[in-house]
Design an enzyme around this catalytic site. Structure first.
Site, mmCIF file in Angstrom:
data_model
loop_
_atom_site.group_PDB
_atom_site.id
_atom_site.type_symbol
_atom_site.label_atom_id
_atom_site.label_comp_id
_atom_site.label_asym_id
_atom_site.label_seq_id
_atom_site.Cartn_x
_atom_site.Cartn_y
_atom_site.Cartn_z
ATOM 1 C CE LYS A 35 34.743 40.287 33.120
ATOM 2 N NZ LYS A 35 34.267 38.896 33.122
ATOM 3 C CE1 TYR A 253 56.974 50.263 57.763
ATOM 4 C CE2 TYR A 253 56.401 50.225 55.436
ATOM 5 C CZ TYR A 253 56.395 50.867 56.657
ATOM 6 O OH TYR A 253 55.830 52.097 56.781
HETATM 7 C C1 PLP Z 1 34.803 38.416 31.850
HETATM 8 C C2 PLP Z 1 34.050 37.579 30.892
HETATM 9 C C3 PLP Z 1 34.555 37.341 29.603
HETATM 10 C C4 PLP Z 1 35.922 37.818 29.167
HETATM 11 O O1 PLP Z 1 36.900 37.021 29.775
HETATM 12 P P1 PLP Z 1 38.462 37.173 29.367
HETATM 13 O O2 PLP Z 1 39.120 36.023 29.997
HETATM 14 O O3 PLP Z 1 38.898 38.482 29.946
HETATM 15 O O4 PLP Z 1 38.493 37.192 27.895
HETATM 16 C C5 PLP Z 1 33.778 36.623 28.726
HETATM 17 N N1 PLP Z 1 32.565 36.145 29.098
HETATM 18 C C6 PLP Z 1 32.065 36.338 30.334
HETATM 19 C C7 PLP Z 1 30.749 35.780 30.684
HETATM 20 C C8 PLP Z 1 32.793 37.060 31.262
HETATM 21 O O5 PLP Z 1 32.282 37.248 32.482
#
Ligand code: PLP
Length: 356
Positions: A35, A253
């Site tokens: 994702k 800054y």
């Molecule tokens: C993002 C996600 C994962 C992976 O999570 P990590 O902590 O990056 O391993 C697994 N299951 C769901 C439903 C997620 O949204």
């Protein structure tokens, strides 16, 4: 010559990290979570290196379709399910697996005209109270779905709020047991933290994300230091100017840093508009010419300033690693009050990316 900043994606490290996941959960199949454009790495850059995975999990229909059109034949899981009943037509056409977390989705599945049954992941609310059915609602949701000719294989899915904590699964696993009673169903529960640290939650399919990219699910690099995971993304740049400060001189800054004695500092072509965290304080680790040193002063939009005291040989053109092999992304994130996940995902579009 273009500005010297570049993000490098190490495909060998990705491939290796997938084998580390396999060793950690040898009896489970693996959804590689890609994702957010593969946590900022670019789906197109990770797809081939992760091709030994059993499936890809993501959120966006567009990204799922792109994977199919590029020839990916193994399963694709939509982690948040579908957002609108019409999406079922695309799920059908592209043979996607969808999570189902709400009653309206069951009704939409009942009403849809599909060419073949779709596989679904029924989501249990493990106590996190984001998506999913409460344990006592799961049996009835399951039976409703099981009776639909539009529904193919069914898996029970859950996500954990506190999997980094050794005790964090005790209560959620009880809820999931309650939900699963009498269903005799496959399960997918484990994110990265569970994949590494909770074998009791592995079951049929694990869903690692962050560990594939070589960062720690807990935010602490030390927690994965012995795991063999390798950082996948390196953000590097160069020193583009050097300043010789006298005692009392300020930098950047707000003069957020002042030299207490004579000090050489380097100006690096990387700032918050590249995705470097603006909240990183003086002391945040950075590597110049292979030598560990630190950020001094405020992070600007396009530049940061670093202490050159430990590396007197460094000058204009010296290589700077903002994060990667030497400076762990978790260390930078921690200094800036965030997690490696956010830094990866926030890599700015203006940074050129090179896959090696
Ligand atoms: C993002 C996600 C994962 C992976 O999570 P990590 O902590 O990056 O391993 C697994 N299951 C769901 C439903 C997620 O949204």
């Amino acid at each position: 010559m273009s500005r010297p900043i570049v993000a490098t994606i190490n495909q060998q490290a990705l491939r290796h990290n997938l084998t580390v996941v396999r060793q950690a959960a040898p009896a489970s199949r693996v959804w590689s979570v890609v994702k957010a454009n593969a946590y900022g790495h670019g789906i197109d850059r990770v797809r081939d290196a992760l091709s030994a995975t059993d499936g890809f999990a993501l959120l966006n229909m567009e990204e799922a379709i792109q994977l199919r059109e590029q020839g990916w034949k193994k399963p694709i899981l939509l982690l948040e399910g579908f957002f609108h009943p019409d999406d079922l037509q695309l799920i059908d056409r592209y043979r996607l697996t969808t999570s189902v977390h709400s009653n309206w989705q069951i009704n939409a599945l009942a009403a849809a005209r599909l060419s073949a049954p779709v596989d679904i992941y029924l989501k249990v609310n493990s106590g996190m109270n984001r998506l999913g059915f409460r344990p006592e609602q799961v049996n009835s949701a399951w039976q409703k779905l099981r009776a639909l000719s539009n529904v193919g294989e069914m898996t029970l899915m859950a996500h954990f709020a506190d999997a980094e904590n050794p005790e964090g699964l005790i209560d959620p696993l009880q809820r999931i047991e309650q939900a699963a009673e009498g269903l005799n169903c496959p399960r997918s529960l484990s994110n990265s933290a569970c994949t590494l640290w909770h074998p009791e939650a592995h079951f049929d399919w694990v869903r690692p994300g962050i560990v594939l990219y070589g960062a720690s699910p807990s935010g602490d690099w030390q927690d994965i230091a012995g795991s063999g995971l390798q950082p996948v993304m390196t953000l590097s740049s160069e020193i583009i100017a050097v300043q010789q400060l006298q005692a009392g001189d300020g930098v950047g800054y707000g003069y957020r840093y002042r030299a207490s004695s004579a000090q050489r500092i380097g100006v690096v072509a990387c700032g918050y508009a590249d995705g470097y965290p603006r909240h990183a304080p003086t002391g945040t680790p950075v590597c110049v010419d292979g030598v560990m040193t630190q950020v001094v002063g405020a992070i600007s939009m396009d530049m940061i300033t670093v202490d050159l005291t430990p590396c007197p040989q460094a000058g204009i053109g010296s290589a700077v690693e903002l994060w990667g092999e030497q400076v762990k992304i978790d260390q930078v994130a921690k200094a800036a009050g965030t997690v490696g996940y956010e830094l990866m995902c926030a890599l700015a579009p203006r940074v050129p990316v090179r896959a090696i």
